[in-house]
Structures are given as C-alpha cells and as structure tokens.
Design a protein around this motif. Structure first.
Motif, PDB file in Angstrom:
ATOM      1  N   ALA A 151       0.811  -1.217   0.000  1.00 37.44           N
ATOM      2  CA  ALA A 151       0.000   0.000   0.000  1.00 37.44           C
ATOM      3  C   ALA A 151       0.845   1.268   0.000  1.00 37.44           C
ATOM      4  O   ALA A 151       0.359   2.320  -0.424  1.00 37.44           O
ATOM      5  N   GLY A 169      -8.390  -7.403  -4.486  1.00 32.52           N
ATOM      6  CA  GLY A 169      -8.526  -7.600  -3.044  1.00 32.52           C
ATOM      7  C   GLY A 169      -7.340  -7.035  -2.287  1.00 32.52           C
ATOM      8  O   GLY A 169      -6.374  -6.547  -2.877  1.00 32.52           O
ATOM      9  N   VAL A 170      -7.437  -7.098  -0.971  1.00 36.11           N
ATOM     10  CA  VAL A 170      -6.380  -6.594  -0.093  1.00 36.11           C
ATOM     11  C   VAL A 170      -6.079  -7.643   0.968  1.00 36.11           C
ATOM     12  O   VAL A 170      -6.992  -8.142   1.635  1.00 36.11           O
ATOM     13  N   ARG A 171      -4.816  -7.977   1.075  1.00 38.08           N
ATOM     14  CA  ARG A 171      -4.352  -8.829   2.183  1.00 38.08           C
ATOM     15  C   ARG A 171      -3.878  -7.886   3.288  1.00 38.08           C
ATOM     16  O   ARG A 171      -2.875  -7.194   3.139  1.00 38.08           O
ATOM     17  N   ARG A 172      -4.609  -7.853   4.372  1.00 40.55           N
ATOM     18  CA  ARG A 172      -4.370  -6.852   5.401  1.00 40.55           C
ATOM     19  C   ARG A 172      -3.161  -7.195   6.262  1.00 40.55           C
ATOM     20  O   ARG A 172      -2.935  -8.350   6.611  1.00 40.55           O
ATOM     21  N   ASP A 173      -2.406  -6.150   6.627  1.00 35.61           N
ATOM     22  CA  ASP A 173      -1.300  -6.270   7.594  1.00 35.61           C
ATOM     23  C   ASP A 173      -0.345  -7.420   7.253  1.00 35.61           C
ATOM     24  O   ASP A 173       0.009  -8.241   8.097  1.00 35.61           O
ATOM     25  N   VAL A 174       0.092  -7.446   6.011  1.00 36.56           N
ATOM     26  CA  VAL A 174       0.978  -8.516   5.553  1.00 36.56           C
ATOM     27  C   VAL A 174       2.431  -8.260   5.949  1.00 36.56           C
ATOM     28  O   VAL A 174       3.164  -9.184   6.304  1.00 36.56           O
ATOM     29  N   TRP A 181       2.265  -1.851  10.366  1.00 39.80           N
ATOM     30  CA  TRP A 181       1.736  -2.877   9.478  1.00 39.80           C
ATOM     31  C   TRP A 181       1.316  -2.272   8.149  1.00 39.80           C
ATOM     32  O   TRP A 181       0.749  -1.174   8.092  1.00 39.80           O
ATOM     33  N   VAL A 182       1.578  -3.016   7.068  1.00 40.02           N
ATOM     34  CA  VAL A 182       1.312  -2.537   5.716  1.00 40.02           C
ATOM     35  C   VAL A 182       0.480  -3.578   4.973  1.00 40.02           C
ATOM     36  O   VAL A 182       0.777  -4.778   5.023  1.00 40.02           O
ATOM     37  N   ASP A 183      -0.566  -3.116   4.274  1.00 44.61           N
ATOM     38  CA  ASP A 183      -1.407  -4.005   3.472  1.00 44.61           C
ATOM     39  C   ASP A 183      -0.722  -4.371   2.156  1.00 44.61           C
ATOM     40  O   ASP A 183       0.096  -3.608   1.622  1.00 44.61           O
ATOM     41  N   ASP A 184      -1.100  -5.533   1.625  1.00 49.98           N
ATOM     42  CA  ASP A 184      -0.659  -5.980   0.309  1.00 49.98           C
ATOM     43  C   ASP A 184      -1.862  -5.965  -0.620  1.00 49.98           C
ATOM     44  O   ASP A 184      -2.868  -6.645  -0.355  1.00 49.98           O
ATOM     45  N   ILE A 185      -1.791  -5.189  -1.692  1.00 54.70           N
ATOM     46  CA  ILE A 185      -2.890  -5.068  -2.648  1.00 54.70           C
ATOM     47  C   ILE A 185      -2.695  -6.111  -3.739  1.00 54.70           C
ATOM     48  O   ILE A 185      -1.666  -6.138  -4.415  1.00 54.70           O
TER      49      ILE A 185
END
Length: 205
Positions: A151, A169-174, A181-185
């Motif tokens: 993100a 989709g978004v994988r949260r707090d990867v 924590w950073v999301d993975d889009i």
C-alpha cells in the motif's frame, strides 16, 4: 486463446518495445545495476525484503556470490522467466522483469519488476510490464497473471493499472515495516482483458 498449447518457460526471448527491450541477463554487463538494486534500501522497502532502516544486511563476498549464482542460472530455469530490462537509448540494464510461481494446470503465474533509480519515473517500467505480460498471454498461453503491491507504493500500483492490472482484493497487515503494518494489494489481469486492450485499458474504454 484457449487453443494455445501449454508450454514452459525454457525459452528466454528478447522482447523489443519503443523505449526498452527485455533480454536474458548478461551478468558481466548487468552486474553493477543488479547489485545497486539489491543494495538499495528503498527497493528493499518496496519489495518487502527489508523490514526497517536497520534491517538491511551488509553487502559482502557472500552476498556477491549469491547474486552471481542467482542471475547466472536464470537461463536454466524452465518454470519461470527472468529478463533484464534494458533502456534502448543507452543500451544499459535498468532492472529486471519476472514471471514466476507458474501454475501450469491453471495457466497462471505471478509477475514482479524491480528498477534501479536510473530507470524510474520515465515510463520504462510500464512498457516493460506490457512487454512481459503480452508475452505471457500471447506466446505462453497464460490465462491469468497476478501480483502484489504494498500500500505504500502507489507509483507502482499506477504503473500496473496503466498496463491493465485491476485490484481484486487486499491482504491486510501482511508486512511489518519499521514497526507499522502494511497491506498488500492483490492485482491481476486475465487473457480476455489483455485481448481487448493489449495493455492500454484507458484507450479501450
């Protein structure tokens, strides 16, 4: 496109665009740029290979050897495609583009790209994405190509969107980076979409 033969990645092509060409690595020639990418803290942050300012390991003889072994064996891999991104105007390598994590039964794989500072901000990456993805669909018969972008990397996300990738989709707090924590889009592009716009979705609307 469904009648394309299923194949592997053993052929290492040269793909020619207007501003860049993609080719197999020439280690003696490409090593300085590849080394700069691997040592760049910003590249480490954006790819998730570093987890904070104090995290990067020092570059030493072992790291140099790992680099030479890795890039020196990319031409031997039949389950992935690793190509150098070369700026045509200068003939210099500016990064790498990769199709990996191949699922032959479902005709899908992942994509990633990394560019040195000299190759950023001039549209070279977007063209490299289009060349690689086009080869995957038109020559390898893939149905789906996916990727993940963190993100905190909106520039990369925009480059992928310009080439036709869509957010699914978004994988949260990867990723835990520097205590946050950073999301993975998650993004992908499908063969019918590529067939419709050839990597230029805005022009096809």
């Amino acid at each position: 496109m469904n009648d394309l033969p299923r194949t592997d990645f053993s052929v290492k092509p040269t793909l020619i665009g207007e501003e860049v060409l993609l080719r197999p690595f020439l280690l003696d020639q490409d090593a300085p740029v590849l080394r700069s990418i691997l040592r760049d803290p910003e590249v480490g942050r954006l790819t998730g290979s570093d987890h904070g300012p104090a995290d990067p390991e020092p570059w030493n003889e072992a790291a140099e050897e790992r680099m030479h072994v890795w890039y020196g064996t990319r031409h031997e891999q039949s389950d992935r495609l690793d190509l150098a991104v070369v700026e045509r105007a200068t003939g210099s390598c500016v990064g790498e583009a990769v199709l990996n994590q191949w699922d032959s039964d479902n005709r899908s794989c992942s994509f990633r790209i990394a560019l040195a500072v000299a190759g950023q901000g001039r549209g070279l990456g977007t063209e490299a994405v289009r060349l690689t993805v086009g080869y995957g669909f038109e020559r390898l018969g893939l149905h789906r190509i996916s990727l993940g972008v963190f993100a905190f990397n909106p520039r990369a996300r925009r480059a992928y969107e310009k080439a036709g990738f869509v957010v699914e989709g978004v994988r949260r707090d990867v990723l835990l980076y520097d205590g946050a924590w950073v999301d993975d889009i998650v993004m992908s592009i499908l063969a019918p979409e590529w067939e419709r716009h050839r990597g230029h979705p805005e022009a096809a609307q």
